[in-house]
Each structure stands twice: as structure tokens, then as C-alpha cells.
Design a protein around this motif. Structure first.
Motif, short mmCIF file in Angstrom:
data_model
loop_
_atom_site.label_atom_id
_atom_site.label_comp_id
_atom_site.label_asym_id
_atom_site.label_seq_id
_atom_site.Cartn_x
_atom_site.Cartn_y
_atom_site.Cartn_z
N PRO A 54 8.32 3.77 11.49
CA PRO A 54 7.72 3.74 12.21
C PRO A 54 9.29 5.35 12.44
N SER A 55 10.83 4.83 11.82
CA SER A 55 11.95 5.75 11.74
C SER A 55 11.37 6.44 10.98
N LEU A 56 11.10 5.61 9.66
CA LEU A 56 10.71 6.31 8.01
C LEU A 56 10.15 7.79 8.37
N SER A 57 9.11 7.11 9.03
CA SER A 57 7.85 8.48 9.02
C SER A 57 8.12 9.50 9.45
N GLY A 58 9.32 9.25 10.96
CA GLY A 58 9.51 10.26 11.23
C GLY A 58 10.68 11.55 10.75
N SER A 59 11.68 10.63 9.90
CA SER A 59 12.63 11.47 9.30
C SER A 59 12.45 12.66 7.84
N ALA A 60 10.72 12.58 7.40
CA ALA A 60 10.49 13.49 6.30
C ALA A 60 9.28 14.31 6.67
N LEU A 61 9.54 15.19 5.73
CA LEU A 61 7.43 16.23 6.01
C LEU A 61 6.98 15.32 4.87
N ARG A 62 7.90 15.20 4.26
CA ARG A 62 6.91 14.61 3.01
C ARG A 62 6.99 13.11 2.53
N VAL A 63 6.04 12.24 2.24
CA VAL A 63 7.06 10.77 1.76
C VAL A 63 6.00 10.28 0.64
N ARG A 64 6.40 9.96 -0.39
CA ARG A 64 4.92 9.41 -1.08
C ARG A 64 5.96 9.14 -2.38
N GLY A 65 5.24 7.39 -3.25
CA GLY A 65 5.86 7.25 -3.97
C GLY A 65 5.39 5.62 -3.88
N HIS A 66 6.33 4.75 -4.62
CA HIS A 66 5.46 3.37 -5.10
C HIS A 66 6.37 2.12 -4.47
N SER A 67 6.02 0.74 -4.25
CA SER A 67 6.62 -0.32 -4.12
C SER A 67 6.68 -1.31 -4.38
N TRP A 68 7.54 -2.35 -3.95
CA TRP A 68 6.51 -4.16 -3.46
C TRP A 68 7.40 -4.45 -2.53
N ILE A 69 7.15 -5.51 -1.99
CA ILE A 69 6.91 -6.58 -0.95
C ILE A 69 7.63 -7.61 -1.55
N SER A 70 8.45 -8.87 -1.36
CA SER A 70 8.12 -10.22 -1.50
C SER A 70 7.16 -11.30 -1.44
N THR A 71 6.91 -10.63 -0.29
CA THR A 71 5.79 -11.85 0.19
C THR A 71 4.16 -11.68 -0.83
N GLN A 72 3.80 -10.29 -1.34
CA GLN A 72 2.53 -9.87 -2.14
C GLN A 72 3.05 -9.24 -3.45
N PRO A 73 3.67 -9.41 -4.44
CA PRO A 73 4.77 -9.76 -5.42
C PRO A 73 3.60 -8.65 -6.39
N ASP A 74 2.56 -9.06 -6.56
CA ASP A 74 1.22 -8.65 -7.63
C ASP A 74 0.68 -7.27 -7.48
N LEU A 75 1.14 -6.79 -6.04
CA LEU A 75 0.48 -5.63 -5.69
C LEU A 75 1.70 -3.82 -5.89
N VAL A 76 0.84 -3.49 -5.99
CA VAL A 76 1.51 -1.83 -5.95
C VAL A 76 1.03 -1.16 -4.94
N ILE A 77 2.23 -0.99 -3.34
CA ILE A 77 2.00 -0.29 -1.77
C ILE A 77 2.50 1.14 -2.41
N GLY A 78 1.01 1.63 -2.75
CA GLY A 78 1.36 3.66 -2.34
C GLY A 78 1.55 4.09 -0.88
N TRP A 79 3.31 4.63 -0.66
CA TRP A 79 3.08 5.11 0.11
C TRP A 79 2.97 6.79 -0.06
N ASP A 80 2.57 7.62 1.21
CA ASP A 80 1.87 8.23 1.17
C ASP A 80 1.86 9.10 2.64
N GLY A 81 3.38 10.03 3.38
CA GLY A 81 3.60 10.64 4.86
C GLY A 81 3.29 11.70 4.76
N ALA A 82 2.77 12.78 4.94
CA ALA A 82 3.18 13.99 6.27
C ALA A 82 2.44 14.02 7.36
N GLY A 83 3.63 14.83 8.12
CA GLY A 83 2.28 15.49 9.38
C GLY A 83 3.09 14.45 10.20
#
Length: 319
Positions: free
Chosen positions: A187-216
Motif C-alpha cells: 500500500p505505501s509503495l503504490s502511493g509513493s510514485a507516479l510510475r512503478v514498473r519492473g519485475h521481481s521474485w518472492i521466496s515462496t514462488q521461485p519459478d515465477l517472474v512477478i511483474g510490477w505495473d503501477g500508475a495513478g
């Protein structure tokens, strides 16, 4: 020249051209896209990229089920352009400089030009012919903005020094995010910028590329692909040569090609605090030392939100 309606994104037009058949052949066999130009209004671009309004609230929806927001649509049009033309009419020079800086941070791969009756400088009054950038954004090797990092392209630029207040920062990490801490921080990350983009991974789902797409004011997470470290070698060619090269060059003996690459663009961002918050969401040294078998079983608030064949993103956090 093809002029598309304001709510139509360049990616949609390009995809339609590739799949539209004429006499059994794609339209792109006969029509070549030489350049994509997006025109933005220097007087309204800041409001349009920060609003939480939906397109249908402005009467701009492309179809009855079009649930897109104004900000995400405008930003994607800018990201999809080879050239961004800042139209300057009835605005002062600071507002023009602000619009130019925002355009350059949102789409550093595009050429940004200023034109119009109030555009400063002699070059702004030169004919646009010859100044438009040729087709780069839609090269077959260049993916959409959110997935650029997977192919070795930067998802943004590092510009911590404000330009008319506009700041851009990059966050890179090899270790995974802790799912519970990341979920709590969204929630705080989503409101800190006009635009958020890129990819990440989380420890419990190591096979998947998680995309970040934030605006507005909203941040949407969804599955982009599988990590090459999680697929058999014979399936690597499906990822394309650019991504294979990028994965090989940055291969880690322990993590493989898994990594996090995020860009945050906004006004007066506290980049130190933002990086500290993101860093705190990663697995700590002690958690990493516990080994993958243990950190893959950490409590995961995301549950089964992400799947290997998911099309639309499913985790949506609105500030």
C-alpha cells in the motif's frame, strides 16, 4: 500517417497489425511502422499522470468493458513512443520544463521534443521532419516497459537529483522478497510514485517472474513469465535470444537468472527511504542461511494469486 484515438495505446495497434491477416499474411508484411509519436499537453500532463480517474469518467473509454485508468493509459502511450512531443501553448517555461523532465524520466528511451507557440528556444520552432526518432521501441528484441529488465534493458534511469521536482530511482536485488513483508508494504509503495514498473521474485514462488505495473495510485502485480533457471535448457529458445543472452551474462550460481529490477518515477521521492523499505522486504542474511527449503515455505499472503500461465495481473493495491 495513422492517428489513433486518445485512449488507444501503441502496443494495441502494433499487436493488431501483427495479427491482422490480409490474404493469409499479416498486415506487417505490407505496412511498416517507421515511428511512434505521442503528443502530450504541457499544461495537463502532470494531472493526467497522477489522477485516479478512469477513462469512462472522462468519456474516453475505448469500449464498454474498458476499465483502464487515465494515468496508466497516458503513461503507457508515452512508454510506447519513439518520440514524445510536448505541446506548449498557454503555459509558462517552468511548466514546459516540468513536462519535459517528466517525459524524459517516464520514457528515457524516447526522444523528447517541445513544440508549440510557447516553446522556448530556436530549435523548438524547427520543422519536426527529420527530428522524429525512428522505430526503436518496437524492435523485435525490445519487450514492453514492465518486462524490459528480463531482456537486459534498463527499466528506467537513475536520476535522484530532482529536475523540476521529478525524480527517478532504480532498485536492483538478487535475493528474493519475503512474501509477508512485501505484501504489507505494497500500500505505501503504490502511493509513493507516479510510475512503478519492473519485475521481481518472492521466496515462496521461485519459478515465477512477478511483474510490477503501477500508475495513478494503484500497483498491480502479476506473472510475466517463468525464470529460465526454472525451465529445462531445451525450452530456453522460446524466451528469445535477447533474454537468453541477458540471463547468461548475469547468471548467479545460486539464484540463476532470478533478480529484482524496479523503477520508481515521481515528484520529490524520498529515494533513501524508498530503498530502505524495499531492502527491508528482502530476505535477511539469517533467513537466506536457513536455505531454500525453509524460506520457500514461509507464510505467503499472496497464496495462489500468481500462476505460470496467467494473463492479467491479479494482485491490485490502491493507495
Amino acid at each position: 500517417m495513422l492517428v489513433v484515438p486518445p485512449s488507444v495505446e501503441p502496443d494495441t495497434v502494433v499487436a493488431a497489425a501483427e495479427y491482422c491477416l490480409i490474404d493469409g499474411a499479416p498486415l506487417t508484411d505490407q505496412v511498416q511502422i517507421e515511428s511512434v509519436v505521442t503528443v502530450v499537453d504541457a499544461d495537463t500532463i502532470l494531472a493526467d499522470t497522477s489522477t485516479m480517474e478512469a477513462l469512462d469518467q472522462r468519456g474516453r473509454a475505448a469500449a464498454g468493458q474498458d476499465g483502464r485508468g487515465v494515468a496508466e493509459t497516458v503513461i503507457r502511450q508515452m512508454e510506447g513512443a519513439d518520440t514524445i512531443l510536448v505541446h506548449a501553448v498557454g503555459v509558462d517555461r517552468y511548466r514546459i520544463a516540468e513536462a519535459t523532465a517528466l517525459s524524459e524520466r517516464l520514457a528515457p528511451w524516447a526522444r523528447v521534443l517541445v513544440a508549440g507557440p510557447d516553446a522556448p528556444g530556436p530549435t523548438a520552432r524547427l520543422p519536426l521532419h527529420g527530428r522524429l526518432r525512428g522505430r526503436i521501441r518496437y524492435s523485435p528484441d525490445v519487450p514492453e516497459a514492465v518486462a524490459r529488465g528480463l531482456a537486459g534493458f534498463e527499466v528506467g534511469e537513475c536520476a535522484h537529483q530532482p529536475d523540476c521536482g521529478v525524480v527517478s530511482t532504480l532498485f536492483h536485488a538478487r535475493r528474493p522478497f519475503h512474501p509477508a513483508r512485501l505484501h504489507a508494504a505494497l500500500p505505501s509503495l503504490s502511493g509513493s510514485a507516479l510510475r512503478v514498473r519492473g519485475h521481481s521474485w518472492i521466496s515462496t514462488q521461485p519459478d515465477l517472474v512477478i511483474g510490477w505495473d503501477g500508475a495513478g495510485g494503484s500497483l498491480t502485480l502479476g506473472t510475466l513469465d517463468r525464470w529460465l533457471a526454472a525451465v529445462p535448457d531445451e525450452q530456453w529458445p522460446k524466451a528469445g535470444p535477447q533474454r537468453q543472452v541477458a540471463a547468461t551474462l548475469e547468471w548467479d550460481p545460486y539464484f540463476g537468472d532470478r533478480s529484482t529490477r524496479l523503477a520508481f518515477i515521481g515528484f520529490e521521492l524520498d529515494t533513501v527511504q524508498l530503498h530502505e523499505q524495499l531492502q527491508s522486504c528482502l530476505l535477511s542474511d539469517d533467513e537466506l542461511a536457513d536455505g531454500q527449503e525453509r524460506w520457500s515455505r514461509l507464510p505467503d499472503p499472496f497464496g495462489d494469486s500468481f500462476t505460470a500461465h496467467e494473463d492479467p495481473p491479479v494482485v491490485d493495491t490502491r493507495a
